[in-house]
Design a protein around this motif. Sequence first.
Motif, mmCIF file in Angstrom:
data_model
loop_
_atom_site.group_PDB
_atom_site.id
_atom_site.type_symbol
_atom_site.label_atom_id
_atom_site.label_comp_id
_atom_site.label_asym_id
_atom_site.label_seq_id
_atom_site.Cartn_x
_atom_site.Cartn_y
_atom_site.Cartn_z
ATOM 1 N N GLY A 197 29.131 33.538 47.229
ATOM 2 C CA GLY A 197 27.159 33.654 47.838
ATOM 3 C C GLY A 197 26.445 32.571 47.433
ATOM 4 N N HIS A 198 27.318 31.646 47.418
ATOM 5 C CA HIS A 198 26.969 29.832 47.516
ATOM 6 C C HIS A 198 26.555 29.589 48.885
ATOM 7 C CE1 HIS A 198 26.503 25.228 46.144
ATOM 8 N NE2 HIS A 198 25.378 26.511 46.272
ATOM 9 N N ARG A 199 24.698 29.730 48.750
ATOM 10 C CA ARG A 199 24.685 29.932 50.163
ATOM 11 C C ARG A 199 24.573 28.390 51.066
ATOM 12 N NH1 ARG A 199 17.789 31.826 49.087
ATOM 13 N NH2 ARG A 199 17.901 30.932 50.936
ATOM 14 N N ILE A 200 25.088 27.523 50.279
ATOM 15 C CA ILE A 200 25.488 25.607 50.840
ATOM 16 C C ILE A 200 26.172 25.851 52.008
ATOM 17 C CG2 ILE A 200 24.965 24.664 49.117
ATOM 18 C CD1 ILE A 200 27.693 24.011 48.457
ATOM 19 N N HIS A 201 27.385 26.791 52.249
ATOM 20 C CA HIS A 201 27.901 27.797 53.399
ATOM 21 C C HIS A 201 27.876 28.267 53.852
ATOM 22 C CE1 HIS A 201 30.236 25.871 49.998
ATOM 23 N NE2 HIS A 201 30.413 26.576 49.468
ATOM 24 N N TYR A 202 26.497 28.946 54.522
ATOM 25 C CA TYR A 202 26.316 29.577 55.224
ATOM 26 C C TYR A 202 24.806 30.049 55.589
ATOM 27 C CZ TYR A 202 25.385 33.177 51.771
ATOM 28 O OH TYR A 202 24.843 33.534 50.356
ATOM 29 N N ASP A 203 23.737 29.814 54.583
ATOM 30 C CA ASP A 203 22.082 29.487 55.255
ATOM 31 C C ASP A 203 21.984 28.428 55.211
ATOM 32 O OD1 ASP A 203 20.005 30.097 54.804
ATOM 33 O OD2 ASP A 203 19.558 31.145 52.754
ATOM 34 N N ARG A 204 21.987 27.218 56.171
ATOM 35 C CA ARG A 204 21.540 26.592 56.702
ATOM 36 C C ARG A 204 20.162 26.143 56.816
ATOM 37 N NH1 ARG A 204 23.924 23.465 60.450
ATOM 38 N NH2 ARG A 204 25.348 25.033 61.753
ATOM 39 N N ALA A 205 19.057 26.863 56.815
ATOM 40 C CA ALA A 205 17.591 25.936 56.145
ATOM 41 C C ALA A 205 18.044 26.072 54.269
ATOM 42 C CB ALA A 205 17.149 27.356 56.266
ATOM 43 N N TYR A 206 18.249 26.751 53.663
ATOM 44 C CA TYR A 206 18.757 26.506 52.615
ATOM 45 C C TYR A 206 19.639 25.183 52.712
ATOM 46 C CZ TYR A 206 19.874 26.532 47.306
ATOM 47 O OH TYR A 206 20.182 25.988 45.417
ATOM 48 N N ALA A 207 21.104 24.709 52.874
ATOM 49 C CA ALA A 207 21.109 23.956 52.580
ATOM 50 C C ALA A 207 20.565 22.253 52.738
ATOM 51 C CB ALA A 207 22.644 24.101 53.301
ATOM 52 N N THR A 208 20.188 22.562 54.486
ATOM 53 C CA THR A 208 19.383 21.319 54.730
ATOM 54 C C THR A 208 17.684 20.961 53.805
ATOM 55 O OG1 THR A 208 17.939 22.923 56.401
ATOM 56 C CG2 THR A 208 20.247 20.872 56.665
ATOM 57 N N ASP A 209 17.337 22.098 54.059
ATOM 58 C CA ASP A 209 15.628 21.989 53.005
ATOM 59 C C ASP A 209 15.912 21.948 51.952
ATOM 60 O OD1 ASP A 209 15.139 21.630 55.538
ATOM 61 O OD2 ASP A 209 14.146 24.128 55.601
ATOM 62 N N VAL A 210 17.227 22.820 50.843
ATOM 63 C CA VAL A 210 16.445 22.757 49.715
ATOM 64 C C VAL A 210 17.551 21.664 48.772
ATOM 65 C CG1 VAL A 210 16.541 24.414 47.793
ATOM 66 C CG2 VAL A 210 15.830 25.052 49.490
ATOM 67 N N GLU A 211 18.680 21.842 49.052
ATOM 68 C CA GLU A 211 19.593 21.014 48.570
ATOM 69 C C GLU A 211 20.105 19.884 49.072
ATOM 70 O OE1 GLU A 211 22.878 22.107 46.728
ATOM 71 O OE2 GLU A 211 22.482 24.315 45.836
ATOM 72 N N PHE A 212 19.221 19.404 50.399
ATOM 73 C CA PHE A 212 18.915 18.415 51.401
ATOM 74 C C PHE A 212 20.649 17.741 52.062
ATOM 75 C CE2 PHE A 212 16.008 17.273 48.075
ATOM 76 C CZ PHE A 212 14.890 17.590 48.657
ATOM 77 N N TYR A 213 21.595 18.417 52.441
ATOM 78 C CA TYR A 213 22.566 18.651 52.176
ATOM 79 C C TYR A 213 22.386 17.824 54.417
ATOM 80 C CZ TYR A 213 25.382 19.098 48.917
ATOM 81 O OH TYR A 213 26.152 19.749 47.412
ATOM 82 N N PRO A 214 23.049 17.490 55.226
ATOM 83 C CA PRO A 214 23.011 17.379 56.623
ATOM 84 C C PRO A 214 23.834 19.065 57.442
ATOM 85 C CG PRO A 214 24.330 16.098 55.978
ATOM 86 C CD PRO A 214 24.047 16.985 54.974
ATOM 87 N N GLY A 215 24.162 19.722 57.129
ATOM 88 C CA GLY A 215 24.422 20.667 57.487
ATOM 89 C C GLY A 215 24.958 21.357 56.369
ATOM 90 N N LEU A 216 25.656 22.775 56.885
ATOM 91 C CA LEU A 216 26.488 23.729 56.643
ATOM 92 C C LEU A 216 27.743 23.105 55.597
ATOM 93 C CD1 LEU A 216 26.836 26.593 58.195
ATOM 94 C CD2 LEU A 216 25.289 25.943 55.997
#
Length: 289
Positions: A197-216
């Motif tokens: 369920g780790h959201r960085i792999h499917y939730d783009r808004a969470y990955a970019t806005d919360v964990e500051f990655y440039p994408g999934l």
Amino acid sequence: MGGSAHDAEVLDEDHLKSWIGREERATDVLSADLARKFAATFDRRETLTEGDVAPRLIHFCLALPVAPTASLGEDGHPARGGFLPPVPLPRRMWAGGSLSFAGELHVGETVSRVSRICDVAIKRGRSGTLCFVSVEHAFDVAGRPVLTERQDIVYRSAETAPAPAKPPSPAAQGRWRNRVDPTPTLLFRYSALTFNGHRIHYDRAYATDVEFYPGLVVHGPLQATLLMMFATEIHGRPPSRYSFRSQSPIYDGAPFGLHAKDENGGGKMTLWTAAENGPVAMAAEAEWS
């Protein structure tokens, strides 16, 4: 990384180390349905039925922890505690692992897993506080050992803003090369296969806005599986030992490369993933007895 001083205060190393030696046992059936879904996710053309040899690393999809949705944290992972130590750092990633194969899994078999916490280590430095947890998994079928795996998990502090970008050194080109397009659909399917369920792999808004990655973020085990399949295709049979280590994230949005080269006269192969003009994302080694 923000919050590292606070993290250094709240981490109770003796308490976390008390988890060393804890065990967890689970069983699962390697069903034909799972085998077909795994093959379809990786565009493998074979039709797998009961009794067939199962693809390597399909065990990542077996005997998985099943946590109620209400118990998940903001990131989609189960809440801390239970079998894994309750590390209070908010970011958790699979750093790497090593595997030794004593046999093959077959479709239709009931697979048993015994997991044990091997080590807990805390490191503090300029990049913040890191906690490494090592877990050993032993898989067998009716008492017949099939594989042993050491899995390394890293917990880290949360970033409050993107770190200044440092131009990375591009990865070398391998003797053998292939390309993979990490589409959101591929990442979602792999998350579903592994009940991740780790959201960085499917939730783009969470990955970019919360964990500051440039994408999934492309899963580490997904990359490890692709490299295992690549090594098997090149060598003609799967390796007896395999290890992998994440070195940098890789994202959706553009194809990335699978690379490989021979070592030691063909008994060992070095493999890695890398985005176009990017650094090594995952490094792996495969060995044949």
